[in-house]
Each structure stands twice: as structure tokens, then as C-alpha cells.
Write an enzyme that holds these catalytic residues in place. Structure first.
Site, PDB file in Angstrom:
ATOM      1  N   GLU A  89      38.791  40.861  31.713  1.00 60.18           N
ATOM      2  CA  GLU A  89      40.224  40.583  31.909  1.00 60.18           C
ATOM      3  C   GLU A  89      40.929  40.374  30.567  1.00 60.18           C
ATOM      4  O   GLU A  89      41.681  39.413  30.354  1.00 60.18           O
ATOM      5  CB  GLU A  89      40.415  39.361  32.815  1.00 60.18           C
ATOM      6  CG  GLU A  89      39.740  39.461  34.165  1.00 60.18           C
ATOM      7  CD  GLU A  89      40.342  40.525  35.083  1.00 60.18           C
ATOM      8  OE1 GLU A  89      41.385  41.108  34.721  1.00 60.18           O
ATOM      9  OE2 GLU A  89      39.778  40.778  36.158  1.00 60.18           O
ATOM     10  N   ALA A  90      40.699  41.316  29.667  1.00 60.13           N
ATOM     11  CA  ALA A  90      41.188  41.179  28.288  1.00 60.13           C
ATOM     12  C   ALA A  90      42.701  41.241  28.178  1.00 60.13           C
ATOM     13  O   ALA A  90      43.253  40.884  27.132  1.00 60.13           O
ATOM     14  CB  ALA A  90      40.561  42.268  27.409  1.00 60.13           C
TER      15      ALA A  90
END
Length: 209
Positions: A89-90
Site C-alpha cells: 500500500e505504498a
């Protein structure tokens, strides 16, 4: 040579599955990895990274003010040599955190693999994605398909009736019940209020026949 990688896509393209497979490949060769996951995403439990097909692993939680280079350096000090950092979930990274990850690559010579969405439900870049697109050494799109059969590049947030939600906070954690991946053409159509999209998808993992 270590590099900063950004693997991006729309929702439900298998980003986390790809991350977990990459981590497994390193561990299978006797190499140690560190998986980072944002605190705000606790759908699978705090500090747990889980894919829709049932794969899961423990991760190290980070917040918006976590100094990631220092976190990595402490991990090495406590547990020894580190061969890869993977970030789930960068898109939720801040600008400074993306820069810190680039320092992990350039100063510590450790590859960093980031996986996340490119754009939000309005079609606008997340902060983390914006600076990963700007600073990553390697960019790779993980492809998925729109219900129309075209490549899905956008993500729509829908209500219980399948209509597009155009207001609200950028960050709202949810899965298949809130977000649908669509092509740009379908994104424009539903955002104009033309039609609806069924948000329900086949539950994963699939039962064994």
C-alpha cells in the site's frame, strides 16, 4: 545494483500477492526481507499483509511520521543483514518517506520494492505514488481488467447501489465492496452518472473442486 521499484495498478490487480511472492523468493534463497505496511490498513489485522487469494505474512507497521531509513537501520542493527525491503500500500507513503526509501537504496545498497495504487477514486495521484513515479528507478504496471474487457487503469469508489461516490476523504480503507477497477472510458461514464457498476466480485480464495 540496488534500485527503487514501484509496481502500480488499479484495485484488485494482485499487488499484494506479487509482493508476498517476491518476499518468498528471497527467503527461499536464504535472504532476509522486511515487509512494511501502513498502520491505517488493518483489514487483515494490525501488522498483517494479506492477499485476496489467502497468502499472508507479518509486516512492520509504519505511520505517516515514521522515519523509514532509521527503521531499516534499526532492523539491521537488531536482526542482521537485510536483502530487500518491500512496501505494501505504498500510495500511503508521504513525500519524505519516499525520499527516505531512496536513501535505503542509495546509501544502504538495499533494493526497495513498493506496491500500490497509482490514483485515487477521483483519478488523482496519491502523494506516495506521485513521488514514487518521480523518483523510482524502475516502474512496472500490474495489469487488471475492467468489466468492459478493456485494461483497467482507474479505480471508482461506489455506494451500495453501484453508483460512483465523488466526495469524501481520499483515504478510506475498504475492499471489493467499496472500490471497482475500470478503464478510463468507463471511469468517465460512471462519474457522469451514466449507469452503475456492481461492486460484488467472486469471493477469494476460491473453493477447491
Amino acid at each position: 545494483m540496488a534500485k527503487l521499484y514501484f509496481y502500480y495498478s488499479a484495485m484488485n490487480a494482485g499487488k499484494t500477492t506479487t509482493l508476498l511472492q517476491s518476499a518468498h523468493n528471497y527467503r527461499e534463497r536464504g535472504m532476509r526481507t522486511l515487509i512494511l505496511t501502513p498502520k491505517l490498513d488493518h483489514r487483515a489485522g494490525s501488522g498483517v499483509v494479506a492477499s485476496r487469494i489467502g497468502l499472508r505474512a507479518d509486516g512492520r507497521i509504519f505511520e505517516r511520521d515514521t522515519e523509514l531509513q532509521q527503521l531499516v537501520e534499526r532492523d539491521i542493527h537488531n536482526d542482521g543483514a537485510l536483502h530487500c525491503v518491500l512496501v505494501d500500500e505504498a500510495q500511503f507513503l508521504g513525500r519524505a518517506q519516499v525520499w527516505q526509501l531512496s536513501e535505503v537504496v542509495d546509501r544502504l545498497r538495499i533494493p526497495v520494492l513498493c506496491y500500490g495504487l497509482r490514483t485515487d477514486f477521483r483519478g488523482e495521484l496519491f502523494e506516495g505514488s506521485q513521488f514514487l513515479l518521480a523518483w523510482a528507478d524502475e516502474l512496472e504496471e500490474i495489469k487488471t481488467i475492467c468489466h468492459s474487457g478493456s485494461k483497467a487503469t482507474m479505480t471508482v469508489r461506489v455506494d451500495a447501489h453501484g453508483h460512483a461516490v465523488q466526495d469524501g476523504p481520499q483515504v478510506e480503507i475498504g475492499g471489493n465492496e467499496r472500490y471497482v477497477s475500470v478503464s478510463r472510458a468507463e471511469f468517465k461514464k460512471i462519474m457522469r452518472g451514466e449507469g452503475r457498476i456492481d461492486p460484488l466480485q467472486i469471493a477469494l480464495p476460491l473453493p477447491v473442486a
